[in-house]
Design an enzyme around this catalytic site. Structure first.
Site, mmCIF file in Angstrom:
data_model
loop_
_atom_site.group_PDB
_atom_site.id
_atom_site.type_symbol
_atom_site.label_atom_id
_atom_site.label_comp_id
_atom_site.label_asym_id
_atom_site.label_seq_id
_atom_site.Cartn_x
_atom_site.Cartn_y
_atom_site.Cartn_z
ATOM 1 N N CYS A 1 0.184 2.761 -2.660
ATOM 2 C CA CYS A 1 1.169 3.302 -1.724
ATOM 3 C C CYS A 1 0.686 2.945 -0.312
ATOM 4 O O CYS A 1 -0.337 3.473 0.146
ATOM 5 C CB CYS A 1 1.270 4.815 -1.908
ATOM 6 S SG CYS A 1 2.383 5.595 -0.723
ATOM 7 N N CYS B 1 7.941 2.702 4.114
ATOM 8 C CA CYS B 1 7.269 2.138 2.937
ATOM 9 C C CYS B 1 6.367 1.004 3.439
ATOM 10 O O CYS B 1 6.883 -0.022 3.903
ATOM 11 C CB CYS B 1 8.303 1.614 1.948
ATOM 12 S SG CYS B 1 7.558 0.844 0.503
#
Ligand code: API
Length: 326
Positions: free
Chosen positions: A231, A79
């Site tokens: 993202c 992430c």
């Protein structure tokens, strides 16, 4: 009491749980239950896309370990926006500006970085390893073992796609119009994250509009979450796809500005003979914290009764946060 910090990278919000402070760490099912509870729309908490879990690392060159749990309870191998926030937390806790963080596939280098915008501190994080083969996603039944600027008629009748795992899986397309950037993205994102014969473990779908040389806009439908404001790994993978597919529009000696619904980050594509990787640079903002009993973490029963949220410049709050973790 334990603090669950509420943070964001480009408005991709997470809670951070530092398990090294717990008497007893949560088991995997408890982490899933906790993540689902604190990210559910029905909770009275501020919305978040997942949980960032900090554990002790037994890798000698890593300061700590980061695990990533998506809102649906699935675990992700990486992430990018989250790693910047974890990096800032660890930088304050251990008074270091450059160190490695253990993630599922690699120990990744993170660095404190100069501000991208005034009074908004930034961190840079290594996004790697980079893979293109279908087993790294996985994907199947598309008559190919890699997807580089390819038409995929099974998925869409007019777009071309590039698949890059960093190492979480990303499917990227460069689009011309807002309908594709939004509605088509949602259709394909849902189709490839519902049960399907192509991406059996799901995939993050990123649609990008090329704004100009070294300037992109990226919109993402995330595996395990749905549409997000940004993202980090998606913007990084899309930057690499930009450099590969449009070499005349990318100078990899310069940063790429990547705009997203939540703000902006910079990426730098590093393409050396023995290693391709992407540097992701952006904010790591601490918005607030929930002080909770450890037992409520184990029972996934978190409320914002005992919470404190920023109401002034982020930096002023941040000094209080730093004092609270010494
Ligand atoms: N949903 C992603 C994980 C979070 C990635 C994203 N939030 C980022 O900043 O990279 C996946 O399942 O691969």
């Amino acid at each position: 009491m334990i603090n669950l910090f509420y943070v964001h990278g480009s408005e991709n919000h997470f809670y951070i749980l530092d398990q090294t402070l717990l008497d007893k760490t949560l088991d995997d099912q408890e982490l899933v239950n906790l993540t689902k509870q604190i990210t559910s729309q029905s909770s009275n908490l501020n919305p978040a896309d997942g949980l960032l879990v900090i554990n002790q690392s037994n890798h000698e060159d890593a300061l700590a370990q980061m695990r990533v749990i998506n809102a649906d309870g699935s675990e992700a191998s990486m992430c990018g926006n989250g790693l910047r926030c974890v990096a800032r937390y660890l930088s304050s806790k251990y008074h270091k500006d450059s160190f490695k963080v253990e993630t599922m596939s690699a120990d990744l280098l993170v660095n404190k970085h100069g501000e991208l915008a005034n009074n908004v501190p930034a961190f840079s994080v290594e996004i790697s390893p980079v893979r293109f083969d279908n087993k790294s996603f996985p994907f199947d039944n598309l008559n190919t073992t890699n997807i580089l600027n390819k038409a995929l008629p099974e998925i869409n009748d007019h777009l071309r796609f590039t698949a890059i795992a960093v190492p979480n899986p990303h499917l990227i397309s460069f689009v011309e119009n807002d309908h594709d950037l939004n509605e088509t993205l949602g259709e394909i994102g849902k189709k490839l994250n519902d049960p399907n014969p192509y991406f059996t473990d799901g995939v993050n779908v990123n649609f990008a509009k090329i704004l100009s040389r070294n300037n992109l806009f990226v919109h993402t439908y995330e595996r395990g979450v749905g549409f997000t404001n940004a993202c980090g790994t998606g913007m990084s993978a899309t930057s690499l796809a930009f450099a590969i597919n449009f070499p005349n529009l990318v100078d990899i000696k310069e940063p790429i500005n990547v705009y997203n619904p939540g703000g902006m980050v910079q990426t730098k594509v590093h393409d050396t003979p023995n290693k391709q990787w992407i540097e992701l640079i952006g904010n790591a903002t601490f918005v607030g914290k929930l002080s909770v009993n450890e037992s409520n973490l184990h029972s996934a029963n978190i409320s914002n009764e005992n919470s404190e949220f920023i109401d002034s410049s982020e930096e002023k709050y941040y000094q209080k946060f730093v004092e609270s973790i010494k």
